[in-house]
Design an enzyme around this catalytic site. Structure first.
Site, PDB file in Angstrom:
ATOM      1  N   HIS A  72      -5.967   9.404  -0.533  1.00  0.00           N
ATOM      2  CA  HIS A  72      -7.286   9.827   0.236  1.00  0.00           C
ATOM      3  C   HIS A  72      -6.142   9.965   2.115  1.00  0.00           C
ATOM      4  O   HIS A  72      -7.056  10.312   2.682  1.00  0.00           O
ATOM      5  CB  HIS A  72      -7.525   8.406   1.086  1.00  0.00           C
ATOM      6  CG  HIS A  72      -6.253   6.706   0.592  1.00  0.00           C
ATOM      7  ND1 HIS A  72      -5.976   6.562   0.095  1.00  0.00           N
ATOM      8  CD2 HIS A  72      -5.389   6.586   1.912  1.00  0.00           C
ATOM      9  CE1 HIS A  72      -5.253   5.404   0.282  1.00  0.00           C
ATOM     10  NE2 HIS A  72      -4.918   5.366   1.613  1.00  0.00           N
ATOM     11  N   ASP A  98       0.898   5.588  -0.011  1.00  0.00           N
ATOM     12  CA  ASP A  98       0.267   6.179  -0.150  1.00  0.00           C
ATOM     13  C   ASP A  98       0.917   7.057  -1.135  1.00  0.00           C
ATOM     14  O   ASP A  98       1.697   7.540  -0.857  1.00  0.00           O
ATOM     15  CB  ASP A  98       0.065   7.029   1.345  1.00  0.00           C
ATOM     16  CG  ASP A  98      -1.148   6.610   2.205  1.00  0.00           C
ATOM     17  OD1 ASP A  98      -1.828   5.353   1.391  1.00  0.00           O
ATOM     18  OD2 ASP A  98      -0.408   5.507   3.054  1.00  0.00           O
ATOM     19  N   ASP A 117      -7.847   1.890   2.465  1.00  0.00           N
ATOM     20  CA  ASP A 117      -7.659   2.908   3.206  1.00  0.00           C
ATOM     21  C   ASP A 117      -8.518   3.772   2.778  1.00  0.00           C
ATOM     22  O   ASP A 117      -7.473   4.798   2.933  1.00  0.00           O
ATOM     23  CB  ASP A 117      -5.782   2.708   3.130  1.00  0.00           C
ATOM     24  CG  ASP A 117      -5.897   3.906   4.279  1.00  0.00           C
ATOM     25  OD1 ASP A 117      -5.470   3.788   5.343  1.00  0.00           O
ATOM     26  OD2 ASP A 117      -4.731   4.778   4.484  1.00  0.00           O
ATOM     27  N   HIS A 146       0.745  -1.547   0.144  1.00  0.00           N
ATOM     28  CA  HIS A 146      -0.139   0.128  -0.252  1.00  0.00           C
ATOM     29  C   HIS A 146       0.371   0.882  -0.174  1.00  0.00           C
ATOM     30  O   HIS A 146       1.640   1.121   1.027  1.00  0.00           O
ATOM     31  CB  HIS A 146      -1.251  -0.063   1.114  1.00  0.00           C
ATOM     32  CG  HIS A 146      -1.157   1.504   1.108  1.00  0.00           C
ATOM     33  ND1 HIS A 146      -3.332   1.219   0.922  1.00  0.00           N
ATOM     34  CD2 HIS A 146      -1.567   2.537   1.515  1.00  0.00           C
ATOM     35  CE1 HIS A 146      -3.278   2.909   0.952  1.00  0.00           C
ATOM     36  NE2 HIS A 146      -2.661   2.845   1.641  1.00  0.00           N
TER      37      HIS A 146
HETATM   38 ZN    ZN Z   1      -3.151   4.901   2.839  1.00  0.00          ZN
END
Ligand code: ZN
Length: 1031
Positions: A577, A262, A372, A260
């Site tokens: 996000h 970001d 997420d 994951h």
């Molecule tokens: Zn995230």
């Protein structure tokens, strides 16, 4: 067979095995101490440091200074390029040789000019394999480069992860050497680890755990750590245990490698480009060694970055995508926030994402992937379905503070009734390590036991940690089918969902939004980002409408397709996000504002070009033309740009999706009157509304004149500013806690009392200013325009607070158990009471342009032009305005803010009263364009109209793949089944329904002959896209 234990003591046997592989105790004589054999220092180590992120080709040219292990380098956000020269000793022939590197920060190994692997201590990646078995003719002298980014996996927070970054941090190199790696020791360590964990996690009530215990104990007995020849006997014992199979009914865990990343968060966008490269090259290396390993990877933007910056790596990714090991997933441009982007933005996330994946890898994604994000809009199921996606994976709702979400595998039903098969990995993490605990949690936490027999397990370090490790794959390999543990298979999203789809008869449904009971502060934090998002969504909408019309009016006009793509992608990027929620560091906020400004600057120019092109060409004298991008006729007061200091106001009537000239302006049926009372309060009246504003700016009466209905609750004041202490438990920028409501303080200190600003006619207004807290000030103009059914509150705040939350309240004379909030292409209701934990956990909620509370026949709506946080408790409508968190950006929201909200009492339902249209009007102001010439004939022209007020024609754009075609997007906004006529003055050759990816359904044309009217029917909240081929 086995040695009989001397003591029948579970604890001593278990701890004996644990100590045998401990990396802390007895490493002088245990197995762990034998993992590495001989070591050898590097021949030379030198460094070049730079504050910039530069390509390898440039770094290689620099002058390197001598460096040594133990020293600190860089400053935060710098890059240190280490040149490492290695000479492998001849006597290591036949051995597995590793380069061991331990340092702070995130490393990337470069070899022969190519990135080859990430080295990140935090992601358990500290060795780079030089040779699995060193041969004599292999080169023994190797030069590597380690590109060290001076930031951790989670940035460089000072004192805690989410604290603002420490700009002065040094990054130390702890190890740089060659070592012989004993792979048989490693194999045994994995065996032991899995057995020991099985003993511990199956516990004392499970006989299978005891079997694991005695196997492990016997393995210690037969292993002589000094004699590798004894290892195979131990391994055989383990293998026998692991190969004792499960029964047929055992739950299947679908293990998928993942990282994951970001797209920006505690580090800037630019660093994410490198995080992707470091992580993905590491995953590729694992694929080369493990042909069954599958890695799932989301976010088209990240692929686009790697394609641009690392073309060599990208072509290897494409190779492994073809081999179905590297699996693009998700279908969106970024993993966006699930609440705040508009309906059209959500569509564009998929349109840009799916088109990218299709173009690059030859197929569309079939799963939406958003592990997420801080809540999920109830309109997402329809948008997914309409983009070719029927499956959804997330797990964030496991973060709920109050209520436990009751499902892991279920059908999620949106506001229009669309359903998607949804899965929350029961392990409640997207960064699992494939330990026995992770496997057991995946089965034990599954809330749909007996209804679904397959679950996902996402494994791998995230955020640049390089994703999965060989160790994780080794663990899985041991227990693929071992009695007592869940069955495991290396899988892909498609395999998981196909398995789930094979039997859905017992699955439950969840209707409506997936509300995250946490992070509710993110609807408000970083107000400039929220403003940028709303304004840029509006601007791009208007550019597309105006450019499409210009295309029709002016054959020489070129639709700015490429520039619009670029601007849309910037907007979509900022919807990531951790960016639009405002949960990012200052560096990211600055980048985001820079992108919004680019959209504003380029976008304004594009809009101007388009508006000039769509104006009639036969004008003779100078005049002003007004453009309306909404699909209904509007009569509004506008400011006409001119030379004088006083703004010239005009009341104009503009047809739907069309233009009119100011010179065609209309006379108001009723002027606005403004008068001061003896107590200094002011009455404003436009024939529709009459309000009384007291000397400190509160609305003490708001009357809907026709029905003689007072909107403000008896004895209360509307437009009441209130301030709260806002100190969450940890997640500062993210969370506002329930207890903040107990600290409510009305803002009452007047700087300037109310005075009349505009004295009536087309506009009446009053201004005043207040002091907030110790240093902040608020200035407001309350505006009532002729013929306008709502009162606008144009607000400026000089905000200098710390851990405070500013809101404005409207206590209204309406009794209702529910309030309604606008969401993407529709609306939903939430309770105004706090009966159950599911109700009070929603003490702060999100909405888009409006919220409304209505009883039968009457209601009050609260509109806004850039806010997203609301609460409606009992009779009080509250809009959240500004927060002041200090982590991860210590300066969040400090400074000037300008925003407008409006209050609209209405007769009948909000649908009948046109609240939805009014909220659009406030967000999409009419554009008044001066032209040098003036009409010899009427300028007024309309391109489209829709006769049913429930149906909103929102988007008008050129088709992506067809220059002579236009895409229209309409939706049903009232929650009703309706029919409507869509009329156009354009000449349409053919019209088709199409999906959100603009793929037409040519089997059912809406109209095939040239047509100017189309009959359409809608289900509640249905989104319909049309592809019109123009003549
Ligand atoms: Zn995230």
């Amino acid at each position: 067979m086995y040695h009989q234990p001397v003591l029948k003591n579970r604890r001593t046997l278990l701890e004996r095995a644990e100590k045998f592989i401990s990396d802390v105790y007895f490493t002088d004589c245990n197995l762990r101490g034998r993992l590495y054999g001989a070591t050898f220092p590097v021949r030379s180590l030198s460094v070049f440091s730079t504050p910039n992120r530069i390509p390898f080709s440039e770094a290689e040219q620099q002058i390197f200074q001598p460096a040594k292990v133990g020293d600190g380098y860089g400053l935060t956000w710098w890059t240190c390029w280490f040149k490492v020269c290695l000479s492998i000793p001849d006597e290591w022939h036949g051995k597995e040789v590793h380069f061991l590197w331990e340092s702070d920060g995130e490393g990337m190994v470069w070899c022969d000019g190519q990135p080859v692997q990430g080295l990140t201590k935090e992601g358990s990646k500290t060795s780079y394999v030089l040779s699995r078995s060193l041969k004599e003719n292999e080169t023994h002298n190797i030069t590597l480069y380690v590109e060290l980014a001076c930031n951790g996996l989670f940035g460089a927070g000072k004192g805690s992860m989410i604290a603002p970054p420490d700009p002065d941090r040094k990054f130390f190199v702890q190890k740089a050497e060659l070592a012989v790696f004993n792979s048989t020791v490693n194999d045994l360590l994995v065996d032991f680890e899995m057995l020991i964990d099985t003993v511990k996690l199956l516990g004392e009530n499970d006989q299978r755990g005891y079997q694991a215990l005695y196997v492990a104990n016997e393995m210690v007995n037969v292993c002589d750590v000094k004699n590798p020849n004894t290892f195979s006997a131990a391994r055989k014992l383990a293998k026998k245990f692991f190969s004792e199979k499960n029964g047929d009914s055992q739950h299947t865990v679908h293990a998928m490698g993942h990282c994951h990343i970001d797209t920006a968060w505690l580090w800037p966008y630019e660093e994410t480009v490198r995080k992707c490269a470091r992580s993905w090259v590491t995953a590729i290396r694992l694929m080369e060694e493990n042909p069954s390993f599958i890695f799932t990877c989301s976010q088209a933007q990240q692929f686009a970055w790697v394609k641009n910056w690392y073309p060599g790596l990208y072509s290897r990714i494409q190779h492994f995508v073809r081999r179905q090991q590297f699996v693009p997933v998700g279908g969106t441009w970024v993993e966006m926030d699930g609440n705040l982007p508009s309906g059209e933005s959500m569509v564009r996330q998929f349109l840009e994402g799916q088109r990218f994946f299709h173009q690059e890898f030859g197929k569309y994604c079939t799963e939406f992937w958003l592990p997420d994000t801080f809540g999920y809009s109830a309109q997402l199921p329809q948008i997914m379905q309409n983009c070719g996606i029927t499956r959804f994976l997330t797990q964030k709702l496991s973060w709920n503070l109050v209520n436990t979400f009751p499902h892991n595998t279920f059908f999620w039903e949106g506001i229009d009734g669309s359903k998607v098969l949804t899965h929350f990995p029961p392990g409640n993490s997207y960064e699992m390590k494939c330990k026995v605990e992770d496997l057991l949690n995946t089965v034990r936490n599954n809330k749909d036991k007996g209804r679904a027999n397959h679950s996902a397990l996402l494994f791998g370090f995230g955020d640049g940690g390089g994703g999965p490790t060989q160790g994780m794959l080794d663990r899985l390999e041991r227990v693929m089918d071992t009695d007592g543990l869940p069955r495991v298979q290396i899988s892909s999203p498609d395999k998981l969902f196909t398995a789930l789809e094979a039997n859905t008869s017992l699955l439950c449904s969840w209707t409506g939004e997936l509300f995250l009971e946490l992070h509710n502060g993110t609807y408000t934090t970083q107000a400039q980002i929220k403003l940028g998002n709303r304004q840029c969504e509006t601007l791009l909408h208007d550019i597309e409408v105006a450019s499409t019309l210009a295309l029709i009016r002016d054959k020489n006009f070129l639709y700015p397709l490429d520039r619009l793509h670029h601007l849309w992608r910037l907007l979509l990027l900022n919807q990531f996000h951790d960016v639009i929620p405002g949960s990012c560091i200052k560096l990211v906020v600055e980048d985001a504002i820079k992108y919004y400004n680019e959209i504003r600057n380029t976008g304004s120019a594009l809009l101007k070009e388009a508006l000039q092109a769509l104006l009639p060409h036969n004008l003779e004298k100078s005049c002003h033309v007004v453009f309306n991008s909404m699909p209904w006729e509007r009569t509004e007061v506008i400011s006409v740009p001119g030379g004088s200091a006083e703004p010239l106001l005009a009341l104009v009537k503009v047809p739907s999706i069309g233009i009119a000239s100011v010179e065609e302006s209309v006379e108001p049926g009723c002027s606005v009157t403004v008068s001061t009372q003896a107590d200094d309060s002011v009455i404003l009246d436009n024939g529709i509304l009459r309000l009384i504003v007291n000397r400190n700016g509160c609305v003490i009466s708001l009357c809907l004149i026709d029905s003689n209905r007072e909107a403000i609750l008896n004895g209360c004041s509307g437009n009441q500013f209130v301030i709260f202490d806002d100190i969450p438990l940890y997640w500062d920028a993210w969370d506002v806690m329930d207890y903040h409501l107990q600290t409510r303080k009305p803002v009452t200190e007047i700087i300037e009392p109310v005075r009349i600003e505009s004295s009536g006619g087309l506009r009446g207004s009053v201004t005043f200013s207040l002091r907030i807290g110790e240093a902040s000030k608020l200035f407001q103009e309350i505006i009532l325009d002729a013929q306008c059914p709502y009162v606008k509150f144009r607000t400026k705040v000089d905000w200098k607070e710390a851990h405070k939350f500013l809101k404005v309240e409207f206590p209204v004379q309406v009794h209702s158990a529910n309030a309604t909030y606008e969401i993407q292409f529709g609306h939903l209701q939430r309770p105004t009471h706090w009966n159950t934990s599911w109700d009070w956990a929603r003490f702060e909620v999100w909405g888009h342009k409006w919220a409304d509370v209505s009883e039968h026949g009457f209601g009050v709506a609260l509109l806004n032009d850039c806010k997203y946080g609301y609460s409606v408790h009992r009779n009080t409508l509250t809009l959240s305005l500004l927060r002041a968190p200090k982590s991860p950006d210590a300066t969040a929201d400090i400074g000037w803010h300008e925003f407008t909200y409006a209050v609209m009492p209405h007769q009948g339902s909000f649908q009948e009263a046109g609240v939805i249209q009014c909220a659009y009007n406030m967000n999409f102001p009419l554009h008044c364009v001066p032209t040098r010439k003036s009409p010899s004939q009427a300028v007024s022209w309309s391109a489209f109209s829709v006769d049913c007020p429930a149906v909103i024609l929102e988007t008008i754009k050129q088709a992506e793949d067809q220059k002579d075609a236009v895409v229209l997007r309409l939706y049903e906004s009232h929650g009703s089944t309706v029919s409507t006529m869509l009329r156009t003055t354009l000449t349409v050759k053919a019209a088709y329904y199409c999906d959100l990816l603009e793929r037409p359904d040519t089997s059912h044309p809406v109209a095939s002959a040239p047509a100017s009217e189309f009959s359409l029917t809608f289900r509640p909240f249905q989104i319909t896209s049309l592809l019109l081929v123009l003549q």
